[in-house]
Design a protein around this motif. Sequence first.
Motif, PDB file in Angstrom:
ATOM      1  N   PRO A   1      46.274 -58.633 -32.518  1.00 10.34           N
ATOM      2  CA  PRO A   1      45.048 -57.911 -32.146  1.00 10.34           C
ATOM      3  C   PRO A   1      45.301 -56.744 -31.203  1.00 10.34           C
ATOM      4  O   PRO A   1      44.443 -55.861 -31.072  1.00 10.34           O
ATOM      5  CB  PRO A   1      44.195 -58.998 -31.480  1.00 10.34           C
TER       6      PRO A   1
ATOM      7  N   ASP B   1      38.326 -54.381 -34.947  1.00  8.93           N
ATOM      8  CA  ASP B   1      39.564 -54.511 -35.717  1.00  8.93           C
ATOM      9  C   ASP B   1      39.342 -54.219 -37.198  1.00  8.93           C
ATOM     10  O   ASP B   1      40.043 -54.744 -38.071  1.00  8.93           O
ATOM     11  CB  ASP B   1      40.173 -55.909 -35.535  1.00  8.93           C
TER      12      ASP B   1
ATOM     13  N   ARG C   1      39.753 -58.402 -29.303  1.00  8.91           N
ATOM     14  CA  ARG C   1      39.436 -59.478 -30.233  1.00  8.91           C
ATOM     15  C   ARG C   1      37.965 -59.872 -30.140  1.00  8.91           C
ATOM     16  O   ARG C   1      37.533 -60.451 -29.150  1.00  8.91           O
ATOM     17  CB  ARG C   1      40.336 -60.692 -29.933  1.00  8.91           C
TER      18      ARG C   1
END
Length: 357
Positions: free
Chosen positions: A49, A58, A107
Amino acid sequence: MSNAMITNAEHLARLRDRYADASGADMFHPAFKAVAEQIFSSSDRRKWPFADVATFLDAPYRPDGLAQPLPNLAGLDVALIGVPMDLGVTNRAGARLGPRAVRNVERIGPYEHALGLAPITRLKMADVGDVPMRSRYSLDECHADIEACFTQVVQAGVIPLAVGGDHSITGSILKAVGRDRPVGMVHIDAHCDTAGTYEGSKFHHGGPFREAVLAGVLDPRRSIQIGIRGGAEYLWEFSFDSGMTVIHAEEFSKMGVEAVIRRAREVVGDGPTYVTFDVDSLDPAYAPGTGTPEVGGLSPREVLTLLRGLAGLNIVGGDVMEVAPQHDPTSNTAQVGAQMLFEILCLVALSPAMAGR
């Protein structure tokens, strides 16, 4: 040997049979398995990540998404867009750095446990970069560029989710999203942002929703403003006169979040609805990194519950605004901004607007 011991031994044997040699990528529940198959490329390996180019949530990066003169949005359901502009602030500047800070949150997701879904399994989405703007000095030109950019996205049949930037940006986004018909709005904020022209400018972050209503792209009777508080109340006459529903932070506490959810759903109905979240809706104890902090705000848990309660509404766009990271050395403000962006993405995944795609 007792029956309880036999039962426990059989239970342990079953667990060992299924999990003893399983990798971290092996899931058996169908919903969890679908998410794992999207995340893990092989065995228990997945993308770090904190590696490579930072993107919103992401998401895959599509640097040609907003390229001029030929944007490439083909195949997308949702475009995640940065709008690093804060020329409209009245107090502390810095929200131009908000998109970069939210992208740097390592994340968020991919699974939303309360709603029971992972939007990556339902939506084709990408971070398409930042709005290309001609001048870092001209507020009026920036707004023209924002409107033109989001108009291209909407005309391509793609739902835009934006990160700003100051809240004046939302006014120009609404001119694109509501071009063909006025939209309703769920607006979570400390301020109504329905003030008039000041010092020769109508584009400041205290007035985007007055402008949107007068432009005919926002239906005030299908708009609800939640978390309002502070000493600027006298500036928000237009909200009340136009028929917007205003729920102050104090009323939110008395009503309770479930009652607020019911009221929001009543107000916006089943028509096309835009969701806009200003981080200053939160108490500055949770999110100090913003331009106009107001004591006495909502908690992140309350806003998460509120957003989850909007599942099933016809969401046609949304944004997270006013993250000014240099005012928050903890990075908590960017973290909560990224989480709220993820929640709005989940609402899009559950929206009737996605039906048939």
